[in-house]
Scaffold this active site. Structure first.
Site, PDB file in Angstrom:
ATOM      1  N   HIS A  50      -8.629   7.640   0.318  1.00  0.00           N
ATOM      2  CA  HIS A  50      -8.507   7.145   1.625  1.00  0.00           C
ATOM      3  C   HIS A  50      -8.386   8.819   2.668  1.00  0.00           C
ATOM      4  O   HIS A  50      -8.103   9.627   1.921  1.00  0.00           O
ATOM      5  CB  HIS A  50      -7.443   6.412   2.058  1.00  0.00           C
ATOM      6  CG  HIS A  50      -5.893   6.987   1.787  1.00  0.00           C
ATOM      7  ND1 HIS A  50      -5.072   7.026   0.721  1.00  0.00           N
ATOM      8  CD2 HIS A  50      -5.087   8.114   2.461  1.00  0.00           C
ATOM      9  CE1 HIS A  50      -3.980   7.519   0.485  1.00  0.00           C
ATOM     10  NE2 HIS A  50      -4.115   8.412   1.757  1.00  0.00           N
TER      11      HIS A  50
HETATM   12  P1  TYD Z   1      -1.010   3.736  -1.026  1.00  0.00           P
HETATM   13  O1  TYD Z   1      -1.401   4.246   0.048  1.00  0.00           O
HETATM   14  O2  TYD Z   1      -1.959   2.754  -2.168  1.00  0.00           O
HETATM   15  O3  TYD Z   1      -0.826   5.116  -2.431  1.00  0.00           O
HETATM   16  P2  TYD Z   1      -1.817   6.166  -2.798  1.00  0.00           P
HETATM   17  O4  TYD Z   1      -2.851   6.306  -1.515  1.00  0.00           O
HETATM   18  O5  TYD Z   1      -1.051   7.349  -2.920  1.00  0.00           O
HETATM   19  O6  TYD Z   1      -2.664   5.620  -3.930  1.00  0.00           O
HETATM   20  O7  TYD Z   1       0.480   3.347  -1.220  1.00  0.00           O
HETATM   21  C1  TYD Z   1       0.989   2.225  -2.033  1.00  0.00           C
HETATM   22  C2  TYD Z   1       1.745   1.143  -1.520  1.00  0.00           C
HETATM   23  O8  TYD Z   1       3.053   1.987  -0.935  1.00  0.00           O
HETATM   24  C3  TYD Z   1       1.251   0.611  -0.304  1.00  0.00           C
HETATM   25  O9  TYD Z   1       1.513  -0.687  -0.324  1.00  0.00           O
HETATM   26  C4  TYD Z   1       1.452   1.215   1.078  1.00  0.00           C
HETATM   27  C5  TYD Z   1       3.305   1.544   0.600  1.00  0.00           C
HETATM   28  N1  TYD Z   1       3.422   2.639   1.449  1.00  0.00           N
HETATM   29  C6  TYD Z   1       4.669   2.589   2.370  1.00  0.00           C
HETATM   30  O10 TYD Z   1       5.160   1.727   2.299  1.00  0.00           O
HETATM   31  N2  TYD Z   1       5.031   3.782   2.600  1.00  0.00           N
HETATM   32  C7  TYD Z   1       4.408   4.927   2.549  1.00  0.00           C
HETATM   33  O11 TYD Z   1       4.981   5.874   3.102  1.00  0.00           O
HETATM   34  C8  TYD Z   1       3.426   5.142   1.662  1.00  0.00           C
HETATM   35  C9  TYD Z   1       2.649   6.644   1.356  1.00  0.00           C
HETATM   36  C10 TYD Z   1       2.987   4.092   1.014  1.00  0.00           C
END
Ligand code: TYD
Length: 132
Positions: A50
């Protein structure tokens, strides 16, 4: 200019070991509103995929290592983060992918904003459109 903006942290070491302190306006070029960390990543997992419209982040591998790919829509670069002494500054509108997490990897991320799903671009084609 390289997409990989690595910030060198000063390590305060003595015979007890090492300490790194990170402060807004010093090592970190934005107000820190959120900290999160990724650990216990299963073998073979890749994360990220992303970009953010506005969020700025500094990623620090405080333990272990992982590989970061950054893509600004025109070119891609990759780097291995393997030291608690370095931070990777990730500007807004930068597609990121993380791979090869070591078993002991703890990836800490300092962020300029609170969590906001509407700031995410999760579709690569949409990112390329927005980035051009
Ligand atoms: P995600 O964005 O998929 O992580 P990455 O991009 O590192 O692979 O995040 C995983 C889950 O955690 C998703 O359901 C969103 C949640 N999340 C939060 O609630 N707060 C945060 O600060 C972050 C980074 C993720």
């Amino acid at each position: 200019m390289s997409l990989m903006q690595i910030v060198d942290f000063q390590v305060l070491g003595d015979d007890r070991g090492s300490l790194v302190a990170l402060e807004t306006g010093k090592e970190i070029p934005f107000d820190i509103k959120r900290v999160y960390y990724i650990f216990g990543t299963n073998p073979g997992v890749a994360r990220g995929f992303h970009a953010h419209k506005a969020l700025r982040q500094v990623a620090v591998c405080v333990s272990g290592s992982c590989r970061f790919v950054l893509d600004n829509g025109r070119r891609k670069e990759e780097v291995v983060l393997a030291s608690p002494n370095h931070g990777l500054l990730i500007e807004h509108m930068m597609w990121r992918e993380m791979y090869d997490f070591s078993e002991d990897c703890v990836l800490m991320v300092l962020a300029s904003e609170h969590y906001d799903e509407s700031d995410y671009i999760r579709d690569y084609d949409e990112f390329i459109k927005e980035a051009s």
